[in-house]
Design a protein around this motif. Structure first.
Motif, short mmCIF file in Angstrom:
data_model
loop_
_atom_site.label_atom_id
_atom_site.label_comp_id
_atom_site.label_asym_id
_atom_site.label_seq_id
_atom_site.Cartn_x
_atom_site.Cartn_y
_atom_site.Cartn_z
N PHE A 27 0.84 -1.19 0.00
CA PHE A 27 0.00 0.00 0.00
C PHE A 27 0.88 1.25 0.00
O PHE A 27 1.86 1.32 0.73
CB PHE A 27 -0.89 0.02 1.25
CG PHE A 27 -2.04 -0.95 1.21
CD1 PHE A 27 -3.33 -0.51 1.47
CD2 PHE A 27 -1.85 -2.28 0.91
CE1 PHE A 27 -4.40 -1.40 1.45
CE2 PHE A 27 -2.91 -3.17 0.89
CZ PHE A 27 -4.19 -2.73 1.16
N TYR A 28 0.49 2.25 -0.80
CA TYR A 28 1.10 3.57 -0.76
C TYR A 28 2.63 3.49 -0.87
O TYR A 28 3.37 3.89 0.03
CB TYR A 28 0.66 4.31 0.51
CG TYR A 28 -0.82 4.19 0.73
CD1 TYR A 28 -1.72 4.61 -0.26
CD2 TYR A 28 -1.35 3.63 1.89
CE1 TYR A 28 -3.09 4.49 -0.08
CE2 TYR A 28 -2.72 3.50 2.08
CZ TYR A 28 -3.58 3.94 1.09
OH TYR A 28 -4.94 3.80 1.26
N ARG A 59 -4.86 -2.42 7.15
CA ARG A 59 -4.03 -3.61 7.26
C ARG A 59 -3.85 -4.18 5.86
O ARG A 59 -4.81 -4.30 5.11
CB ARG A 59 -4.69 -4.65 8.18
CG ARG A 59 -3.83 -5.87 8.49
CD ARG A 59 -4.57 -6.85 9.40
NE ARG A 59 -5.66 -7.50 8.70
CZ ARG A 59 -5.52 -8.55 7.91
NH1 ARG A 59 -4.33 -9.07 7.68
NH2 ARG A 59 -6.58 -9.09 7.32
N GLU A 60 -2.65 -4.52 5.49
CA GLU A 60 -2.37 -4.92 4.11
C GLU A 60 -3.16 -6.13 3.65
O GLU A 60 -3.50 -6.26 2.49
CB GLU A 60 -0.87 -5.15 3.91
CG GLU A 60 -0.06 -3.87 3.80
CD GLU A 60 1.32 -4.10 3.24
OE1 GLU A 60 1.66 -5.25 2.93
OE2 GLU A 60 2.06 -3.11 3.09
N GLY A 61 -3.46 -7.06 4.54
CA GLY A 61 -4.20 -8.25 4.14
C GLY A 61 -5.70 -8.05 4.05
O GLY A 61 -6.42 -9.00 3.74
N ARG A 84 -3.34 17.29 4.37
CA ARG A 84 -2.39 16.20 4.58
C ARG A 84 -3.18 14.88 4.60
O ARG A 84 -4.00 14.65 5.49
CB ARG A 84 -1.62 16.38 5.89
CG ARG A 84 -0.84 17.68 5.98
CD ARG A 84 0.15 17.82 4.86
NE ARG A 84 1.07 18.92 5.08
CZ ARG A 84 1.23 19.95 4.26
NH1 ARG A 84 0.48 20.02 3.16
NH2 ARG A 84 2.12 20.88 4.52
N VAL A 85 -2.92 14.04 3.63
CA VAL A 85 -3.59 12.75 3.50
C VAL A 85 -2.59 11.67 3.90
O VAL A 85 -1.55 11.50 3.26
CB VAL A 85 -4.08 12.52 2.06
CG1 VAL A 85 -4.78 11.17 1.94
CG2 VAL A 85 -5.03 13.65 1.64
N ALA A 86 -2.90 10.96 4.98
CA ALA A 86 -1.93 10.03 5.57
C ALA A 86 -2.56 8.67 5.81
O ALA A 86 -3.78 8.51 5.77
CB ALA A 86 -1.38 10.60 6.87
N ALA A 87 -1.70 7.68 6.08
CA ALA A 87 -2.16 6.33 6.36
C ALA A 87 -1.17 5.64 7.28
O ALA A 87 0.02 5.98 7.29
CB ALA A 87 -2.32 5.53 5.07
N VAL A 88 -1.67 4.67 8.05
CA VAL A 88 -0.80 3.90 8.93
C VAL A 88 -1.27 2.45 8.95
O VAL A 88 -2.47 2.17 9.03
CB VAL A 88 -0.78 4.49 10.37
CG1 VAL A 88 -2.16 4.53 10.98
CG2 VAL A 88 0.17 3.70 11.26
N ASP A 89 -0.33 1.53 8.82
CA ASP A 89 -0.60 0.11 8.88
C ASP A 89 -0.69 -0.31 10.35
O ASP A 89 0.28 -0.17 11.10
CB ASP A 89 0.53 -0.65 8.17
CG ASP A 89 0.23 -2.14 8.01
OD1 ASP A 89 -0.28 -2.74 8.96
OD2 ASP A 89 0.55 -2.69 6.94
N VAL A 90 -1.85 -0.83 10.78
CA VAL A 90 -2.05 -1.12 12.20
C VAL A 90 -1.23 -2.31 12.67
O VAL A 90 -1.11 -2.55 13.88
CB VAL A 90 -3.54 -1.38 12.51
CG1 VAL A 90 -4.37 -0.15 12.22
CG2 VAL A 90 -4.07 -2.59 11.73
N PRO A 112 -10.81 -0.77 7.00
CA PRO A 112 -10.15 0.51 7.27
C PRO A 112 -10.99 1.42 8.18
O PRO A 112 -12.21 1.45 8.08
CB PRO A 112 -10.02 1.14 5.89
CG PRO A 112 -11.18 0.57 5.12
CD PRO A 112 -11.38 -0.83 5.64
N THR A 113 -10.30 2.14 9.06
CA THR A 113 -10.89 3.19 9.87
C THR A 113 -10.31 4.52 9.39
O THR A 113 -9.10 4.63 9.20
CB THR A 113 -10.57 3.00 11.36
OG1 THR A 113 -11.30 1.85 11.85
CG2 THR A 113 -10.96 4.21 12.18
N ILE A 114 -11.17 5.51 9.17
CA ILE A 114 -10.72 6.80 8.65
C ILE A 114 -11.12 7.89 9.65
O ILE A 114 -12.29 8.01 10.03
CB ILE A 114 -11.34 7.11 7.27
CG1 ILE A 114 -11.01 5.99 6.28
CG2 ILE A 114 -10.83 8.45 6.75
CD1 ILE A 114 -11.70 6.15 4.93
N ILE A 115 -10.14 8.68 10.06
CA ILE A 115 -10.40 9.81 10.96
C ILE A 115 -9.88 11.09 10.31
O ILE A 115 -8.95 11.07 9.51
CB ILE A 115 -9.76 9.62 12.35
CG1 ILE A 115 -8.23 9.52 12.22
CG2 ILE A 115 -10.33 8.40 13.05
CD1 ILE A 115 -7.50 9.57 13.56
#
Length: 321
Positions: A27-28, A59-61, A84-90, A112-115
């Motif tokens: 991802f990304y 999560r990638e899977g 700012r558009v960001a992402a994090v792998d949990v 996915p959860t988006i805040i």
């Protein structure tokens, strides 16, 4: 019988290939406009940033996360330099995901959860807004633009003297529209407390006459310690973020030592850089567009903050008016 066996083997191979594709999909990656959050420094940088942030926890899977990826990429491209558009792998950045949950008071119950994290005037902490809208670029950009912080003052004949009394260089836009556009908001966020931004109506003949503005939109800069409109510098370049940024940086106050350090940020805030945390979080079954995944928030360590560096490109993003 052999035909059924061969058909079963064919389906099994297809399932294995699909699982491999989903499981190894990155991802990304490098070159993405999405900022990949990889360290606690990035969490601190979000807290100090004057920009609006949207963060996807994925999560990638997760198949639903994979479906969201192209639309999230489009959102990042359309709002480049504005939000700012960001992402994090949990799983891979479990400490970062946990720190976000602790800091902004929420729990990831599925991915996915988006805040959305919105700066608030007079508060050091951003307000968290849970995004539960459609997972399309059009819906997300439409949701985010009105939430962008606006650090521009409304300048009138009565407030002009107060506006020009600022010890910083003053940026004033004469526009036929009463509200600041996304482009002006983004510039005012980048140069917050380094430039003073204002917007005046094109129908304000008194002020526009002082500056000699006859065509709109028209943008002027009053350099530091200059208050006479006749000494203002008129901008005549393209209405792109980069062109205006290059023009304004010459008039902006220098960053303080702390801000200068913070602005360096990680080596690359775009996706595909930095080391990954190998710790894993549990994941459950998928339902209603989310895959169950609840990483427990760990005790967050607080290293020195650094502001992620945004790589600028000269592309049309919005008109001034």
């Amino acid at each position: 019988y052999m035909g059924r066996v061969m058909m079963g083997l064919t389906w099994l191979c297809a399932a294995v290939v699909l699982a491999h594709v989903v499981g190894t999909h990155a991802f990304y990656e490098r070159g993405s406009e999405v900022i990949n959050l990889r360290s606690m420094k990035d969490v601190d940088a979000i807290a100090k940033s004057k920009f609006l942030w949207i963060v996807e926890l994925y999560r990638e899977g997760c198949g639903y996360c994979q479906q969201l990826t192209p639309e999230y990429e489009k959102t990042a491209k359309q709002l480049e330099k504005l939000v700012r558009v960001a992402a994090v792998d949990v799983e891979k950045q479990r400490d970062v995901a946990g720190a976000l949950q602790q800091t902004y008071g929420f729990q990831v119950k599925g991915v996915p959860t988006i805040i959305v994290l919105q700066p608030k005037t007079g508060s050091a902490k951003k307000e968290r807004i849970d995004y539960n809208g459609e997972r399309t670029a059009a819906a997300m950009t439409g949701f985010l633009r009105p939430l962008m912080p606006d650090y521009t003052a409304r300048v009138t004949k009565a407030s002009f003297e107060k506006f020009v009394s600022s010890p910083l260089a003053k940026v004033i836009l004469f526009s036929e529209k009463p509200k600041a556009t996304s482009l002006l908001k983004a510039l005012s966020a980048k140069y917050h407390e380094r430039l003073t931004f204002g917007i005046a109506g094109s129908n304000n003949k008194h002020l526009s006459g002082l500056f000699g503005a006859s065509e709109f939109p028209a943008l002027y800069v009053l350099p530091k310690d200059v208050s006479a409109p006749g000494e203002a510098v008129k901008y005549s370049g393209q209405t792109t973020f980069l062109s205006l940024d290059v023009f304004l940086m010459d008039y902006a106050a220098p960053k303080s030592g702390k801000d200068a350090k913070d602005s360096k940020g990680p080596k690359d805030d775009k996706a595909g850089t930095g080391k990954e945390d190998k710790s894993k979080a549990g994941a459950g079954k998928e339902s209603k567009g989310k895959e169950s995944s609840t990483p427990a928030p760990p005790a967050a360590k607080k290293p020195a903050a650094e502001e992620p560096k945004i790589v600028l490109r000269d592309v049309d993003v919005a008109k001034l008016s």
